[in-house]
Write an enzyme that holds these catalytic residues in place. Structure first.
Site, short mmCIF file in Angstrom:
data_model
loop_
_atom_site.label_atom_id
_atom_site.label_comp_id
_atom_site.label_asym_id
_atom_site.label_seq_id
_atom_site.Cartn_x
_atom_site.Cartn_y
_atom_site.Cartn_z
N GLU A 115 -30.52 2.46 17.94
CA GLU A 115 -31.63 2.07 17.28
C GLU A 115 -32.88 2.84 18.16
OE1 GLU A 115 -34.28 -0.64 15.48
OE2 GLU A 115 -31.89 -0.63 15.51
N PRO A 159 -34.98 5.74 12.11
CA PRO A 159 -35.54 4.20 12.10
C PRO A 159 -34.41 3.39 11.63
CG PRO A 159 -36.81 5.80 10.93
CD PRO A 159 -35.41 6.49 11.47
N CYS A 160 -34.26 2.25 12.51
CA CYS A 160 -33.02 1.33 12.15
C CYS A 160 -33.42 -0.08 12.43
CB CYS A 160 -31.83 1.79 12.93
SG CYS A 160 -31.37 3.37 12.83
N THR A 161 -32.53 -1.04 12.17
CA THR A 161 -32.68 -2.61 12.52
C THR A 161 -31.40 -2.94 12.99
OG1 THR A 161 -34.16 -2.67 10.55
CG2 THR A 161 -33.39 -4.79 11.39
#
Length: 486
Positions: A92, A2-4
């Site tokens: 991502e 989980p990333c941005t």
């Protein structure tokens, strides 16, 4: 993972640099940032998780990487800039849908069992930076190399990967096990991508023609047609509708992050709040790319990736009982291992174009520390990280600051802001001084000295802030007691 992700085109930034940035949100992964010597790059790579073996070219370049300190699950190099001044961040984790996965399943590892032989999996986040970054001389080359690897080996997960060089930023999204598409980010735009299939437009005619700004796997048209994937109306081509998701979970976990970043970037161009809002935190049609209302600097990218819905009812740290506090997933999250802003500049000599801004731990409470990347070694403060807690490195110091400040937010938020600003100001002063010196003297070996000076300063500011925060946290302990005459 989980990333941005935030991507900045050269005409959207204040200094005409390109930037790619991503929070690497594992499960409190202990990370370091190092320089990989080409002599230590393998000629044959084997994945720990999927057991896939990939023969590598024999001409690797030096590159920075942010691997896991504990190698038991693989390298997970995450991000870096190579000596050709090409940046990469991978990956991502994005979304897909059952129609895509039925047509092109993930290539998943299967253990040997009884008479059944082992079946190796495809490539994934563990592997991608090591397989691509040492061998590319432009962002476009990065897309083409990774696309070829996906077609050959497949992948076991849905991923979005960014590349940048001095002129261009490219974004690639995997589709099922073997397919992919990529777009050049418009020079005047900023892209925000929070764990979803992001692209909301794509020029298939260009991808199968001149390939100026769109690239994809060779059979993508047939793949869409043969599997009845096209859900678009009136001839419009929206990849997010075809390959992505619009789930209930998206509305809690993903789209609110795009909303809060868009709200920061374009406060005047759109209405983000109230009954007449153009977009809400749960809108399915938030734009993938935006022309920001003002030019974007490194500090803005850092702020975007630190957001926790400040100024809204959703902020988990608000003192007001809004009934909505903490209902959406923050960007600056507790379990982030490393965040990197890969900046490729155009207003300096080629040898010092690449600067990587390193942030460890929860971005909300951490400072961004820049280093020149065209060096053979990085300072111990960012590269010598152990699995044991220690204030000798930026990773653990950042984690400790976050633990204290999160528990004592109202008491410490100003201390953290002063710390972040102090590191930002002093870092820029050192970069400007050494940019000027190296431009005038052509002695680019000074980059290593500059990195040492920046990290020495960052350690000084970090220890100073640890001192004041430790005292403040001690004064708020529940077992405190003062005698009346004390």
């Amino acid at each position: 993972m989980p990333c941005t992700t935030v991507l900045v085109g050269k005409n959207a930034s204040n200094d005409h640099s390109t930037m790619i940035a991503r929070t690497d949100d594992g499960h409190f992964d202990v990370k370091k940032v190092i320089v990989v010597d080409p002599k230590k790059q393998p000629t044959t790579y084997k994945s720990v998780l999927s057991h896939v073996t990939v023969k590598l070219p024999d001409d690797p370049m030096r590159y920075t990487a942010a691997p896991s300190v504990d190698p038991k699950k693989g390298i997970w190099a995450a991000t870096g800039i190579n000596e050709a001044h090409v940046g990469m961040t991978a990956t991502e984790t994005i979304t897909s849908n059952p129609r895509v996965l039925a047509a092109d399943p993930y290539v998943e590892y299967q253990k040997a069992k009884g008479s059944k032989k082992e079946i190796v999996g495809g490539i994934g986040e563990e592997d991608i930076v090591v397989l691509v970054l040492p061998y590319i001389h432009s962002a476009r080359e990065g897309v083409l190399r990774l696309g070829s690897l996906l077609e050959t080996y497949g992948t076991y997960e849905p991923n979005g990967i960014a590349f940048n060089d001095e002129s261009e930023v490219w974004w690639l999204e995997s589709i099922g096990g073997h397919h992919w598409m990529a777009r050049k980010v418009p020079d005047e735009c900023v892209v925000v991508n929070p764990n979803q299939f992001g692209m909301d437009s794509f020029d298939l005619e260009d991808a199968f023609g001149a390939q100026k700004e769109n690239l994809c796997s060779k059979d993508l048209k047939e793949f869409i047609a043969d599997n009845d994937l096209d859900c678009n109306q009136e001839g419009l081509f929206n990849p997010r509708d075809i390959f992505g998701s619009h789930s209930d979970m998206d509305h809690v976990y993903n789209t609110p992050r795009a909303w809060i970043m868009g709200r920061y970037l374009c406060p005047a161009s759109y209405t983000w709040d109230g009954p007449s809002a153009d977009f809400t935190p749960e809108s399915d049609f938030l734009p993938w790319s935006l022309v920001p209302d003002r030019k974007v600097a490194v500090e803005d990218v850092k702020y975007l990736l630190s957001l926790h819905y400040q100024g809204t009812d959703y902020d988990p740290y608000t003192n007001r009982d809004t009934g909505k506090r903490g209902m959406y997933r923050s960007i600056g999250i507790n379990r982030t291992g490393v965040t990197s802003i890969c900046q490729i500049r155009s207003n300096v000599p080629d040898e010092i174009k690449g600067v990587e801004w390193i942030i460890f731990g929860s971005t909300t409470f951490s400072a961004a520390v820049p280093v020149y990347t065209n060096v053979d070694k990085l300072p111990d403060f960012v590269s010598k990280v152990t699995l044991d807690v220690s204030t000798d490195n930026l990773y653990w110091s950042s984690r400790l600051l976050a633990i204290m400040a999160d528990a004592n937010y109202s008491a410490m938020v100003q201390m953290i802001e002063r710390y972040q600003n102090a590191v930002a100001v002093r870092s820029r002063q050192i970069l400007r001084t050494y940019d000027r010196q190296m431009t005038e003297t052509k002695d680019f070996s000074l980059a290593k000295k500059a990195n040492d000076e920046i990290c020495k300063m960052a350690k000084e500011e970090t220890v100073k802030t640890l001192n004041v925060c430790t005292l403040e946290a001690s004064q708020h302990m529940k077992n405190g007691y003062n005698l009346a005459d004390n």
